[in-house]
Enzyme design. Structure first.
Site, short mmCIF file in Angstrom:
data_model
loop_
_atom_site.label_atom_id
_atom_site.label_comp_id
_atom_site.label_asym_id
_atom_site.label_seq_id
_atom_site.Cartn_x
_atom_site.Cartn_y
_atom_site.Cartn_z
N ALA A 1 20.90 57.70 73.84
CA ALA A 1 20.77 58.59 72.67
C ALA A 1 21.05 60.04 73.05
CB ALA A 1 19.38 58.44 72.08
N HIS A 2 20.97 60.91 72.08
CA HIS A 2 21.33 62.31 72.31
C HIS A 2 20.41 62.98 73.33
CE1 HIS A 2 19.08 63.48 68.31
NE2 HIS A 2 18.33 62.75 69.08
#
Lengths: 347, 347, 347
Positions: free
Chosen positions: A237-238
């Protein structure tokens, strides 16, 4: 290829006849023209029955192995040596330089003349691609992406704008680098999308498996360290950071802003929640969910033990009353203690 | 952009100097030309040390924050305000109208003139695409698909025939909309494939993450409600319904015919089995498997607690005998009660 | 289509009026021109209220069903019969023979004249593709791949060099066949990549779901048996073998060298670790992690039971002390036994 040629290239010591070898094979399947290896002592008994022309073994096994009448290569780490022989026998095809006329390259992009860009590739504007890369059909590269030398990008990979990839990266088919992170703010009665303005930065010698996804950062970047190896269908994820030389097996997933240390091994389908710190050298078991930061390198596991469905039914329901069971045991201990105290009168 | 310009556009109140801001940054990384925000009280101490030119804070923090000498924007929900500033500073690039000569569009398809169709896009027959959409390279759209206005479809997305997408949908790279559901009937000695004759219907303002898959319905349709947000690598099986404004994190999966309510949040890698009903507003924890319908909105969790592998070994094996342990405790309680009864003679 | 036409094609017995049927529908949604089925006795009450023109039922239900005044088709297995009617009413569109001018085919490749190759397809060198296949846009097929007759390959599928696919295979969008397995040897301070020299061999009648990945073998091949059905986002690692007619639901994953038997059913998001043997006919529950070989066909489950987060908190922490709890119960039993022994003097 002669065994002596292999030893000349890779080191190790040849014992026995200098045979011709055409490929590698497993102990059970190898024939006279093939080379195999013995790394795991568990399989030592196969040494007697293998029909391989040559076997890579540890020096300590020389005496035992030489009785079998095969040629031997003595190497300190037979598994690594086997990997190196495999590379020698199966070199990656070199790039065929040039941009296919059915590729599209945007203005301002600079692609090294030694690089191969196949048909149906789309390259955006102001992209930089280094020497001797191979970009397979169906790859889409967004604006302002940079890629180092000797990269190998398999079919239908998508790289979003602005991402930066090092040299010798390998991206397998269907991987997506730099899609928007999952950033949302609740606005009265609906979600408001938070622009994801960071990018993905991938170090040298990183391999990314098929259909793996690595999201761009929200404000800062998502960073994959040098030498990281990611298997298929991994989700990062980010703002995740993965330290150098960490390896993650298939279907592992890491939620936003978690920082994984260097030289970790993350098992298949392991999940790590967001905003954690995982110490260098940590090992996470397959299927394990990590819900807290790990300060101390160790092996971690969190897996419900398998059982037949019938056994599972007989046990799992009690889990929902485990707290009560603990209380009941505590009360029993207390009751027994009181009974004991009553029986032994004070002196 | 001036802070006064931001406040004019988004509301809130400016306190202190009207500085020029070029981008957003986190509290630790922001410099003088940058704006940051304080949403989580946990990070309040960073207010003293940040070098940001401006900070978005709640009105209640005005006094404390103003001592630090930064410009402030007072906003009721700083996180949402930050998201809106980010959108103001990072507008989505507008579509460059036109169909690229290296795209292929089937007969009978109608694409609004304001829409951008990039190279290597394949659009089937009788497709309708609304105004101002951007269709990235490598996207394949099947026959009879309809897409609303302002859709953003990233590279290598596949949309099967007949699916209907609303306006302002965002589909990230590699997403697959409308593949066949997993419908099989056993026929003596092999599986017989059940045709999947429904489609996928996606409401307005839905975002679909990279490599997420949403299967078409078997007889009825698979329906994704308005404003639903799906992260990467989510799997929604045939005939699933997801209620409006529900958000699902990466690697979540929902089996066939399950109906998820509105405004739910489904954690990463959560799994929901088939033919269930999940109430509006339910929260499912990361890694949790939901095996029964949920009638009552609440937070649900089902996660084996993490431990070192050694600790896990010391405990997990007992799980398979938990039923026996409960029986043993019951017997102890009974035995102790009998001992008690024997000791206390009837009056 | 007349009911009599259906019965003529598929067998079964028609009772009541020979109506015209245009499509299939569920019991609740079917109207007069539609046919539905009753397979699950749980839904028998819907028989009274359905507005369907015709219902497929078991012969045993003839009397009860005929009272309702619908036309009936009597069939031993109504679910299978329904599947066959659906196939009759929804035939797969036939291939439109020919290679689109915007496809690229490498030298030495042989594609049957009856096969359809759409735009933006890339086919490598020395590829063989059989009769009546449909290859959708965006598909990339590597060198030396062979594909049988009647294959259906949906958009953006990637097939690596050397893989061999049988007849009537269906590959859904985004599937990746033959990417490198995750083979690494540790070399002092970094990973060394082990070349993956095997391929993927896929038998006849196999269906592969969207974004599913099947890695090529390391030395030997990865083998998917005849009639295997794989749902979306499944990950099969190098050297996995899946026996004939096994079905695996979405997000299942199998680690390297595991051999799954024939006619197994593997639930959604189930995980099977590497180097195991799973017996023919085994059933693995959704979300279950299989960590040991299964010699005995049975149903296996390993799932933490769901609870509200509050209930979970009250119980899960105790799991980490389950071994201690067992010890405490053991001590209680011993103490109670001793107390008992002391009370009963030897005769």
């Amino acid at each position: 290829m002669k065994l002596s040629h292999i030893v000349a290239a890779l080191g190790g010591e040849l014992r026995g006849e200098d045979r011709d070898i055409d490929r590698l094979a497993s102990m059970e399947e190898a024939g006279a023209g093939q080379i195999t290896f013995l790394a795991n002592p568990k399989y030592r008994s196969q040494l007697d029955s293998t029909a391989a022309g040559a076997v890579i073994v540890k020096p300590a096994l020389e005496e035992a192995a030489s009785k079998v009448g095969r040629s031997l290569i003595l190497a300190a780490d037979p598994y690594l040596y086997f990997a190196r022989v495999a590379t020698l026998l199966n070199p990656q095809p070199a790039a065929v330089p040039g941009v296919h006329p059915r590729a599209v390259v945007g203005e301002g992009s600079v692609i090294a003349a030694s690089t191969e860009v196949r048909e149906m590739v789309s390259i955006g504007r102001h992209v930089t691609i280094g020497e001797r890369c191979v970009i397979h059909p169906g790859v889409v590269i967004g604006d302002n992406v940079t890629i180092g030398d000797d990269a190998l990008i398999y079919p239908n990979v998508s790289i979003y704008h602005g991402c930066r990839l090092g040299s010798r990266v390998i991206l397998h088919a269907g991987a997506v680098i730099g899609a928007d992170g999952f950033g949302l703010a609740w606005n009265t009665d609906r979600w408001f999308k938070i622009p994801q303005t960071g990018v993905v930065v991938i170090g040298d010698d990183v391999e990314v498996g098929a259909n793996t996804t690595i999201d761009r950062g929200a404000l800062k970047d998502t960073i994959i360290g040098e030498g990281v190896k990611l298997d298929n269908q991994i989700q990062l994820a980010h703002n995740v950071q993965v330290g150098a030389h960490t390896a993650m097996a298939g279907c592992a997933a890491v939620a936003g802003s978690t920082k994984i240390g260097a030289r970790c091994t993350i098992g298949g389908a392991a999940r790590i929640i967001g905003h954690l710190d995982i110490a260098d050298g940590t090992h996470v078991g397959a299927g394990t969910l990590i819900s807290k930061s790990i300060r101390q390198a160790d092996a971690y596991t969190a897996v419900y033990p398998m059982a037949t469905h019938k056994e599972w039914l007989a046990n799992a329901a009690h889990l929902r009353h485990l707290g009560e069971l603990v209380t009941r045991v505590k009360q029993l201990e207390k009751a027994l203690q009181q009974a004991q105290d009553n029986k032994d009168p004070q002196p």
